[in-house]
Design a protein around this motif. Structure first.
Motif, PDB file in Angstrom:
ATOM      1  N   GLN A   1       0.833  -1.208   0.000  1.00  0.00           N
ATOM      2  CA  GLN A   1       0.000   0.000   0.000  1.00  0.00           C
ATOM      3  C   GLN A   1       0.868   1.259   0.000  1.00  0.00           C
ATOM      4  O   GLN A   1       0.576   2.236  -0.671  1.00  0.00           O
ATOM      5  CB  GLN A   1      -0.940  -0.019   1.204  1.00  0.00           C
TER       6      GLN A   1
ATOM      7  N   LEU B   1       2.233   1.767  -3.548  1.00  0.00           N
ATOM      8  CA  LEU B   1       1.217   2.322  -4.440  1.00  0.00           C
ATOM      9  C   LEU B   1       1.014   3.808  -4.135  1.00  0.00           C
ATOM     10  O   LEU B   1       0.968   4.646  -5.033  1.00  0.00           O
ATOM     11  CB  LEU B   1      -0.105   1.559  -4.276  1.00  0.00           C
ATOM     12  N   TYR B   2       0.939   4.133  -2.827  1.00  0.00           N
ATOM     13  CA  TYR B   2       0.751   5.527  -2.413  1.00  0.00           C
ATOM     14  C   TYR B   2       1.913   6.378  -2.927  1.00  0.00           C
ATOM     15  O   TYR B   2       1.742   7.474  -3.439  1.00  0.00           O
ATOM     16  CB  TYR B   2       0.666   5.597  -0.881  1.00  0.00           C
TER      17      TYR B   2
ATOM     18  N   ILE C   1       3.892   5.816  -5.538  1.00  0.00           N
ATOM     19  CA  ILE C   1       3.813   6.029  -6.994  1.00  0.00           C
ATOM     20  C   ILE C   1       2.706   7.028  -7.315  1.00  0.00           C
ATOM     21  O   ILE C   1       2.882   7.948  -8.114  1.00  0.00           O
ATOM     22  CB  ILE C   1       3.541   4.703  -7.738  1.00  0.00           C
ATOM     23  N   LEU C   2       1.550   6.851  -6.640  1.00  0.00           N
ATOM     24  CA  LEU C   2       0.418   7.728  -6.929  1.00  0.00           C
ATOM     25  C   LEU C   2       0.748   9.171  -6.555  1.00  0.00           C
ATOM     26  O   LEU C   2       0.521  10.098  -7.327  1.00  0.00           O
ATOM     27  CB  LEU C   2      -0.824   7.274  -6.147  1.00  0.00           C
ATOM     28  N   SER C   3       1.325   9.354  -5.347  1.00  0.00           N
ATOM     29  CA  SER C   3       1.562  10.721  -4.890  1.00  0.00           C
ATOM     30  C   SER C   3       2.684  11.372  -5.702  1.00  0.00           C
ATOM     31  O   SER C   3       2.742  12.586  -5.805  1.00  0.00           O
ATOM     32  CB  SER C   3       1.878  10.749  -3.400  1.00  0.00           C
TER      33      SER C   3
ATOM     34  N   GLY D   1       2.832  11.242  -8.816  1.00  0.00           N
ATOM     35  CA  GLY D   1       2.230  11.690 -10.073  1.00  0.00           C
ATOM     36  C   GLY D   1       2.692  10.906 -11.290  1.00  0.00           C
ATOM     37  O   GLY D   1       2.492  11.332 -12.427  1.00  0.00           O
TER      38      GLY D   1
ATOM     39  N   LEU E   1       1.574   8.127 -12.380  1.00  0.00           N
ATOM     40  CA  LEU E   1       0.464   7.472 -13.079  1.00  0.00           C
ATOM     41  C   LEU E   1      -0.533   8.555 -13.495  1.00  0.00           C
ATOM     42  O   LEU E   1      -1.282   9.077 -12.668  1.00  0.00           O
ATOM     43  CB  LEU E   1      -0.212   6.439 -12.161  1.00  0.00           C
TER      44      LEU E   1
ATOM     45  N   PHE F   1      -3.380   8.746 -14.951  1.00  0.00           N
ATOM     46  CA  PHE F   1      -4.795   8.609 -14.577  1.00  0.00           C
ATOM     47  C   PHE F   1      -4.955   7.745 -13.318  1.00  0.00           C
ATOM     48  O   PHE F   1      -5.992   7.115 -13.121  1.00  0.00           O
ATOM     49  CB  PHE F   1      -5.598   7.997 -15.733  1.00  0.00           C
ATOM     50  N   GLN F   2      -3.887   7.661 -12.533  1.00  0.00           N
ATOM     51  CA  GLN F   2      -3.881   6.831 -11.319  1.00  0.00           C
ATOM     52  C   GLN F   2      -4.183   5.374 -11.629  1.00  0.00           C
ATOM     53  O   GLN F   2      -4.881   4.697 -10.871  1.00  0.00           O
ATOM     54  CB  GLN F   2      -4.867   7.405 -10.289  1.00  0.00           C
ATOM     55  N   GLN F   3      -3.692   4.928 -12.764  1.00  0.00           N
ATOM     56  CA  GLN F   3      -3.893   3.526 -13.156  1.00  0.00           C
ATOM     57  C   GLN F   3      -2.573   2.936 -13.643  1.00  0.00           C
ATOM     58  O   GLN F   3      -1.697   3.657 -14.129  1.00  0.00           O
ATOM     59  CB  GLN F   3      -4.897   3.425 -14.313  1.00  0.00           C
TER      60      GLN F   3
ATOM     61  N   LEU G   1      -5.362  -3.194  -5.677  1.00  0.00           N
ATOM     62  CA  LEU G   1      -6.338  -2.460  -6.483  1.00  0.00           C
ATOM     63  C   LEU G   1      -7.706  -2.348  -5.797  1.00  0.00           C
ATOM     64  O   LEU G   1      -8.655  -1.806  -6.355  1.00  0.00           O
ATOM     65  CB  LEU G   1      -6.521  -3.118  -7.853  1.00  0.00           C
TER      66      LEU G   1
END
Ligand code: GSH
Length: 200
Positions: A12, A15-16, A18-20, A22, A24, A26-28, A194
């Protein structure tokens, strides 16, 4: 138990991270870092790699055919990839549907294309990523239904031929980067990361 909690927190957190960051758009996922870009959207990724390595036909017409054929194999592979995430009570019906699609809709079309085109490959005179995609679709279907290829002799020849191309041959060896058939651990990890539960 402590180890499991650590694994959950780690995936988790990753993933956080990578997401934070930026990365991704479209966050996918998937996302591929290549040539200084962070590419997302599967068709964009695959088309870029195919064009870069001269696997995307010689002109616009060949590209259109490649896109059509890859579209077909994608539509066949999607329900196979979804299968492990289907609610248990719906899995049998889902599997039957995949068999019908492969046997009655998609494989007869690729068999006909190979027969009428009269070439070793699906499009033009050379190997393209439509061939790579078809090989992967055949392998995925065979992993579910070992007997199904009996009705498609040209697809069987195609598989044997393409599998002998040295780079592909290496990719098909055990221990290569080719994804194995999903096991319980993989399914559990995907569900967790996911937040994907049963698909109905
Ligand atoms: N159109 C995208 C779809 C990508 C996609 O649906 N990715 C899923 C995983 S296979 C995802 O990241 N889902 C998380 C979300 O949408 O929040 C593509 O072709 O790559």
């Amino acid at each position: 138990m402590k180890w499991i909690l650590w694994q959950v927190q780690k995936s988790q957190f990753y993933l956080y991270f990578i997401l934070s960051g930026g990365a991704l758009l479209f966050q996918q996922i998937p996302m591929v870092e290549i040539d200084g870009m962070k590419l997302v959207q599967t068709p964009a990724i695959l088309q870029y790699i195919a064009a870069k390595y001269n696997l995307y036909g010689k002109d616009l017409k060949e590209r259109a055919l490649i896109d059509m054929y890859v579209g077909g194999t994608t539509d066949l592979m999607n329900p196979i990839m979804l299968y492990p995430f289907i609610a248990p009570e719906l899995q049998e019906a889902h599997l039957n549907k995949i068999r019908q699609l492969a046997h009655n809709r998609y494989f007869p079309v690729y068999e006909k294309i190979l027969r009428e085109h009269g070439n070793m490959y699906l499009v033009g005179k050379w190997f393209t990523w439509a061939d790579v995609h078809l090989l992967e679709a055949i392998l995925m279907v065979e992993e579910k239904f070992a007997d199904l290829m009996a009705d498609f002799p040209l697809l069987r020849d195609f598989k044997a031929r393409i599998s002998e191309i040295p780079t592909i041959k290496a990719f098909l060896q055990p221990g290569s980067q080719r994804k194995p058939v999903p096991d319980e651990k993989y399914v559990e990890t995907v569900r967790r990361v996911l937040q994907l539960h049963h698909v109905t």
